[in-house]
Motif scaffolding. Structure first.
Motif, mmCIF file in Angstrom:
data_model
loop_
_atom_site.group_PDB
_atom_site.id
_atom_site.type_symbol
_atom_site.label_atom_id
_atom_site.label_comp_id
_atom_site.label_asym_id
_atom_site.label_seq_id
_atom_site.Cartn_x
_atom_site.Cartn_y
_atom_site.Cartn_z
ATOM 1 N N THR A 73 0.832 -1.203 0.000
ATOM 2 C CA THR A 73 0.000 0.000 0.000
ATOM 3 C C THR A 73 0.864 1.250 0.000
ATOM 4 O O THR A 73 0.587 2.217 -0.721
ATOM 5 C CB THR A 73 -0.936 -0.007 1.223
ATOM 6 O OG1 THR A 73 -1.732 -1.184 1.183
ATOM 7 C CG2 THR A 73 -1.838 1.208 1.250
ATOM 8 N N TRP A 75 3.904 1.473 -1.195
ATOM 9 C CA TRP A 75 4.533 1.559 -2.523
ATOM 10 C C TRP A 75 3.550 2.176 -3.520
ATOM 11 O O TRP A 75 3.924 3.045 -4.311
ATOM 12 C CB TRP A 75 4.981 0.175 -2.991
ATOM 13 C CG TRP A 75 5.656 0.219 -4.322
ATOM 14 C CD1 TRP A 75 6.985 0.384 -4.565
ATOM 15 C CD2 TRP A 75 5.029 0.133 -5.611
ATOM 16 N NE1 TRP A 75 7.224 0.393 -5.917
ATOM 17 C CE2 TRP A 75 6.040 0.238 -6.585
ATOM 18 C CE3 TRP A 75 3.708 -0.034 -6.038
ATOM 19 C CZ2 TRP A 75 5.780 0.190 -7.946
ATOM 20 C CZ3 TRP A 75 3.444 -0.081 -7.391
ATOM 21 C CH2 TRP A 75 4.470 0.035 -8.333
ATOM 22 N N ILE A 76 2.310 1.728 -3.492
ATOM 23 C CA ILE A 76 1.298 2.271 -4.415
ATOM 24 C C ILE A 76 1.122 3.769 -4.169
ATOM 25 O O ILE A 76 1.100 4.558 -5.116
ATOM 26 C CB ILE A 76 -0.048 1.533 -4.258
ATOM 27 C CG1 ILE A 76 0.075 0.115 -4.805
ATOM 28 C CG2 ILE A 76 -1.169 2.291 -4.975
ATOM 29 C CD1 ILE A 76 -1.137 -0.748 -4.540
ATOM 30 N N ARG A 77 1.000 4.155 -2.921
ATOM 31 C CA ARG A 77 0.821 5.569 -2.589
ATOM 32 C C ARG A 77 1.998 6.403 -3.097
ATOM 33 O O ARG A 77 1.821 7.463 -3.696
ATOM 34 C CB ARG A 77 0.657 5.719 -1.076
ATOM 35 C CG ARG A 77 0.250 7.078 -0.620
ATOM 36 C CD ARG A 77 -0.056 7.169 0.887
ATOM 37 N NE ARG A 77 0.660 6.251 1.746
ATOM 38 C CZ ARG A 77 0.123 5.149 2.306
ATOM 39 N NH1 ARG A 77 -1.133 4.842 2.078
ATOM 40 N NH2 ARG A 77 0.833 4.372 3.096
ATOM 41 N N TRP A 80 1.919 6.183 -7.224
ATOM 42 C CA TRP A 80 0.682 6.400 -7.981
ATOM 43 C C TRP A 80 0.807 7.517 -9.032
ATOM 44 O O TRP A 80 0.359 7.337 -10.170
ATOM 45 C CB TRP A 80 -0.492 6.658 -7.050
ATOM 46 C CG TRP A 80 -1.785 6.598 -7.802
ATOM 47 C CD1 TRP A 80 -2.609 7.635 -8.105
ATOM 48 C CD2 TRP A 80 -2.353 5.437 -8.400
ATOM 49 N NE1 TRP A 80 -3.680 7.189 -8.844
ATOM 50 C CE2 TRP A 80 -3.546 5.835 -9.040
ATOM 51 C CE3 TRP A 80 -1.987 4.104 -8.458
ATOM 52 C CZ2 TRP A 80 -4.368 4.946 -9.722
ATOM 53 C CZ3 TRP A 80 -2.804 3.208 -9.139
ATOM 54 C CH2 TRP A 80 -3.973 3.640 -9.763
ATOM 55 N N ILE A 83 2.541 6.037 -11.991
ATOM 56 C CA ILE A 83 1.675 5.075 -12.679
ATOM 57 C C ILE A 83 0.689 5.824 -13.573
ATOM 58 O O ILE A 83 0.490 5.463 -14.736
ATOM 59 C CB ILE A 83 0.936 4.174 -11.672
ATOM 60 C CG1 ILE A 83 1.941 3.256 -10.964
ATOM 61 C CG2 ILE A 83 -0.162 3.365 -12.358
ATOM 62 C CD1 ILE A 83 1.372 2.518 -9.774
#
Length: 95
Positions: A73, A75-77, A80, A83
């Motif tokens: 989570t 890493w995604i934050r 993002w 991405i």
């Protein structure tokens, strides 16, 4: 699952979960929740009221996976925006 992650031990309504996931359809959320329930990660509580009420709660196993998801989570934050940029560049190159 993000709302459930911040509310272990609490039950959340379907509408609360749906409002926290931008762009998800009612059908996709329903299918996802059913699969999580089937996997033993959620408990579904049905209340035969008018209108009917459905709430979801993490099981012990579901709550146990939250620490493992923390790194992902994070890493995604952190990634993002990159991405989204990659998606935009890709989509523009396909036009």
């Amino acid at each position: 699952m993000s709302h459930l992650a911040v509310a272990p031990g609490h039950q959340l309504r379907f509408s609360t979960l749906k409002s926290g996931i931008e762009g998800i359809t009612q059908r996709m959320l329903t299918l996802t929740l059913r699969n999580l329930e089937r996997d033993g990660l959620l408990i579904r509580h049905y209340f035969p009221e008018v209108p009917p009420r459905v709430e979801y709660e993490l099981t012990e196993m579901g709550a146990g996976m939250l620490p493992a998801l923390e790194g992902f989570t994070s890493w995604i934050r952190d990634n993002w925006p990159r991405i989204e940029d990659c998606r935009r560049v890709y989509d523009e190159s396909r036009r």
